[in-house]
Design a protein around this motif. Structure first.
Motif, PDB file in Angstrom:
ATOM      1  N   THR A  49       6.282  -5.934  -1.958  1.00  0.00           N
ATOM      2  CA  THR A  49       6.220  -4.861  -2.951  1.00  0.00           C
ATOM      3  C   THR A  49       7.163  -3.724  -2.589  1.00  0.00           C
ATOM      4  O   THR A  49       7.814  -3.146  -3.465  1.00  0.00           O
ATOM      5  CB  THR A  49       4.780  -4.330  -3.076  1.00  0.00           C
ATOM      6  N   MET A  50       7.254  -3.389  -1.309  1.00  0.00           N
ATOM      7  CA  MET A  50       8.176  -2.334  -0.892  1.00  0.00           C
ATOM      8  C   MET A  50       9.627  -2.743  -1.166  1.00  0.00           C
ATOM      9  O   MET A  50      10.439  -1.913  -1.582  1.00  0.00           O
ATOM     10  CB  MET A  50       7.986  -2.018   0.594  1.00  0.00           C
ATOM     11  N   SER A  94       2.940   6.439   1.114  1.00  0.00           N
ATOM     12  CA  SER A  94       2.364   6.203  -0.214  1.00  0.00           C
ATOM     13  C   SER A  94       2.549   4.803  -0.758  1.00  0.00           C
ATOM     14  O   SER A  94       2.071   4.508  -1.853  1.00  0.00           O
ATOM     15  CB  SER A  94       3.009   7.182  -1.211  1.00  0.00           C
ATOM     16  N   GLY A  95       3.250   3.938  -0.041  1.00  0.00           N
ATOM     17  CA  GLY A  95       3.564   2.634  -0.613  1.00  0.00           C
ATOM     18  C   GLY A  95       4.453   2.755  -1.838  1.00  0.00           C
ATOM     19  O   GLY A  95       4.414   1.912  -2.732  1.00  0.00           O
ATOM     20  N   LEU A 134      -2.938  -4.034  -1.053  1.00  0.00           N
ATOM     21  CA  LEU A 134      -1.598  -4.092  -0.496  1.00  0.00           C
ATOM     22  C   LEU A 134      -1.578  -3.641   0.959  1.00  0.00           C
ATOM     23  O   LEU A 134      -0.944  -4.251   1.800  1.00  0.00           O
ATOM     24  CB  LEU A 134      -0.656  -3.201  -1.300  1.00  0.00           C
ATOM     25  N   MET A 135      -2.255  -2.550   1.232  1.00  0.00           N
ATOM     26  CA  MET A 135      -2.172  -2.005   2.582  1.00  0.00           C
ATOM     27  C   MET A 135      -3.473  -1.324   2.962  1.00  0.00           C
ATOM     28  O   MET A 135      -3.661  -0.141   2.710  1.00  0.00           O
ATOM     29  CB  MET A 135      -1.023  -1.005   2.661  1.00  0.00           C
ATOM     30  N   PRO A 136      -4.431  -2.041   3.532  1.00  0.00           N
ATOM     31  CA  PRO A 136      -5.703  -1.429   3.934  1.00  0.00           C
ATOM     32  C   PRO A 136      -5.504  -0.510   5.125  1.00  0.00           C
ATOM     33  O   PRO A 136      -4.418  -0.414   5.667  1.00  0.00           O
ATOM     34  CB  PRO A 136      -6.571  -2.637   4.295  1.00  0.00           C
ATOM     35  N   GLY A 196      -2.166  10.217   7.269  1.00  0.00           N
ATOM     36  CA  GLY A 196      -0.885  10.108   6.590  1.00  0.00           C
ATOM     37  C   GLY A 196      -0.609   8.732   6.056  1.00  0.00           C
ATOM     38  O   GLY A 196       0.409   8.507   5.442  1.00  0.00           O
ATOM     39  N   ALA A 197      -1.485   7.755   6.309  1.00  0.00           N
ATOM     40  CA  ALA A 197      -1.225   6.416   5.828  1.00  0.00           C
ATOM     41  C   ALA A 197      -1.544   6.324   4.355  1.00  0.00           C
ATOM     42  O   ALA A 197      -2.156   7.191   3.768  1.00  0.00           O
ATOM     43  CB  ALA A 197      -2.047   5.405   6.620  1.00  0.00           C
ATOM     44  N   MET A 198      -1.160   5.213   3.770  1.00  0.00           N
ATOM     45  CA  MET A 198      -1.201   5.123   2.322  1.00  0.00           C
ATOM     46  C   MET A 198      -2.595   4.985   1.751  1.00  0.00           C
ATOM     47  O   MET A 198      -2.886   5.462   0.672  1.00  0.00           O
ATOM     48  CB  MET A 198      -0.355   3.935   1.894  1.00  0.00           C
TER      49      MET A 198
END
Length: 522
Positions: A105-106, A138-139, A48-50, A23-25
């Motif tokens: 970014t969020m 989803s970021g 952005l988000m590994p 479920g992670a981005m």
């Protein structure tokens, strides 16, 4: 041992060896399907988000004091528990120090999507703080696709998306449409909360599925997220703490020196209705619209064209170009739609100033011609005066009696309709049907009809007959809205365009209510 784990963890992060949570981005990719597929609107998000690692434990000297987090979690807590745990503490520090760019970014995207989320959540009576969940999913990237093929702001798998009414084909994917995807997410979250009666368990099941959560409860004999924590999948153990940490960061990020730099807001827009083929790149060129702006406004479109079978598609266009569109609609629409084509393709009426739906004049009409050589304002017959034959679609109401072994999904597959539509037409809750129950199904069928019925201009004799018919039928015809009716169902029942139906009844938007009387003909 503690130091060794941390060293190994950092080494794996650098090497990119961690697997992404379901479920992670990320890792995620843009949807690709053919040469003319629209590229992902958002920038690549891998930086952005590994993949978020499994949290082992907090170091002996955390940068953020434990007591401070406990106090702030308590202040933020509303309907959903914000339980302090070592993993939620770890993720707070992760978003502050390792992924400050993602947090920033969020913050920048919040004004773009949060008003939509808050409105939908309030409509369904859900906790407003669920809006932070999409950041973890989803970021806040509406077109992002995971390697497991989950897509959109709320990361619906294709089958789950269809179950909740999100239409998908190779041109349109409503998982990417923010409003519809958010509506579907609200329905799904509400369903999960009804199952567990606990928001932390509901969030966990949004990530891994209710079946996995129930199995974890049976194995551990636990009844809360934290009592089943150790038997949950690794990514799900991180999921709820990620949500807690992101809730904290969006409220206290400023205190840790993180500020938005390029805040995003919704682009002011108007809408036009599209029926039939349209080349969107050509449309943008002739309407002086930036194609990238059109993609941002319509993220559910996955190609640069919409196909012949398109019906009443609502296309958002920037408001700053709408006046120009109104003034030049004939030439713009003629340049990018199919009007005079060979056999077996869609043919639009010749007078595009009357037939396109810019400004609410009804949908852009077209028909599937079986043997059309030419169509003009003055002729709809061939040289010998014989009627051309065309094929058109209409909606047929079918009745089906439930048999032993049937379920909602199998019946929907049999008739080629979505599960969500079948449930809506028959007021089915929780997919419960019984043997002998009669279901109503609306099925699109094709039929042939004389081309004269769709001629752009009738011949003199036809005009006289039409005038006589109009004089004989001067009384208005009405339809009383029934429970389950939609504008589409009603328009199909009476052979109307949705635009016509809305114009006759001065309807803005698509909302109708049971008991409402609609004018069908005048």
């Amino acid at each position: 041992m503690r130091i060794s784990k941390r060293v190994l963890w950092l080494g794996a992060m650098c090497a990119g060896l961690w697997n992404a949570p379901a479920g992670a981005m990320v890792p995620q990719e843009s949807l690709t399907s053919g040469q003319d597929t629209v590229e992902s609107i958002a920038q690549e998000e891998g930086d952005l988000m590994p993949s978020l690692p499994e949290v082992e434990e907090i170091g002996p000297n955390p940068a953020v004091p434990e007591q401070l987090l406990k106090e702030r979690f308590a202040k933020l807590e509303k309907s959903i528990p914000l339980t302090y745990h070592k993993s939620s503490h770890e993720f707070v520090e992760y978003f502050i120090y390792k992924k400050a760019h993602f947090t920033r970014t969020m913050m920048e995207r919040m004004p773009l999507y949060f008003p939509l989320f808050e409105k939908a959540l309030a409509k369904h009576g859900l906790p407003t703080e669920l809006k932070y969940l999409s950041m973890i999913e989803s970021g806040l990237n509406p077109t992002v696709i995971s390697h497991a093929r989950a897509g959109g702001l709320w990361q619906f798998m294709p089958a789950t998306g269809r179950e909740f009414g999100l239409y998908q084909d190779k041109y349109i994917d409503e998982r990417f449409e923010p409003t519809k995807a958010t509506e579907a997410a609200c329905l799904y979250l509400k369903q999960l909360y009804k199952i567990f009666g606990d928001w932390e368990l509901a969030l966990a099941s949004y990530n891994t599925g209710p079946g996995n959560v129930k199995r974890a409860m049976r194995r551990s004999r636990g009844t809360t997220f934290w009592t089943i924590y150790n038997v949950l999948p690794r990514e799900t153990r991180s999921y709820v703490p990620q949500y807690v940490a992101m809730n904290y960061m969006m409220n206290y990020g400023y205190d840790h020196g993180i500020f938005p730099e390029n805040t995003e807001f919704q682009i002011p827009n108007d809408t036009i209705h599209i029926n039939g083929y349209i080349d969107l790149a050509t449309f943008c060129d002739n309407a002086s619209i930036d194609f990238e702006i059109l993609k941002k406004l319509n993220p559910q479109i996955t190609k640069k064209v919409l196909p012949d079978q398109t019906r009443d598609f609502v296309l958002k266009v920037p408001s700053v170009r709408f006046t120009y569109l109104m003034s030049n609609r004939a030439s713009i629409m003629d340049s990018c739609t199919r009007r005079l084509l060979s056999n077996g393709v869609m043919v639009a009426k010749a007078d595009s100033t009357k037939t396109d739906s810019i400004g609410g004049n009804g949908a852009f009409p077209y028909v599937l011609a079986s043997n059309v050589q030419n169509v003009s304002d003055d002729e709809s017959y061939d040289e010998e005066g014989e009627e051309e034959v065309v094929q058109r679609s209409r909606t047929k109401r079918v009745s089906y009696t439930v048999r032993r072994g049937d379920n909602v999904a199998s019946i929907a597959r049999k008739y080629g309709v979505s599960v969500a539509s079948l449930r809506k037409w028959n007021h089915i809750r929780r997919n419960m049907i019984r043997r002998g129950q009669r279901l109503v199904i609306y099925k699109e069928v094709r039929e042939t009809a004389p081309a004269a019925r769709i001629a752009a201009k009738p011949r003199p004799q036809q005009k006289e007959e039409q005038v006589a018919n109009q004089q004989r039928h001067t009384r208005k015809r009405y339809h009383t809205v029934q429970k389950g009716d939609t504008l589409w169902i009603i328009s199909q029942r009476y052979g109307l365009e949705i635009g016509q139906l809305k114009k006759r009844n001065k309807i803005r938007g698509n909302s109708i209510k049971p008991g409402q009387k609609l004018i069908i003909s005048t």
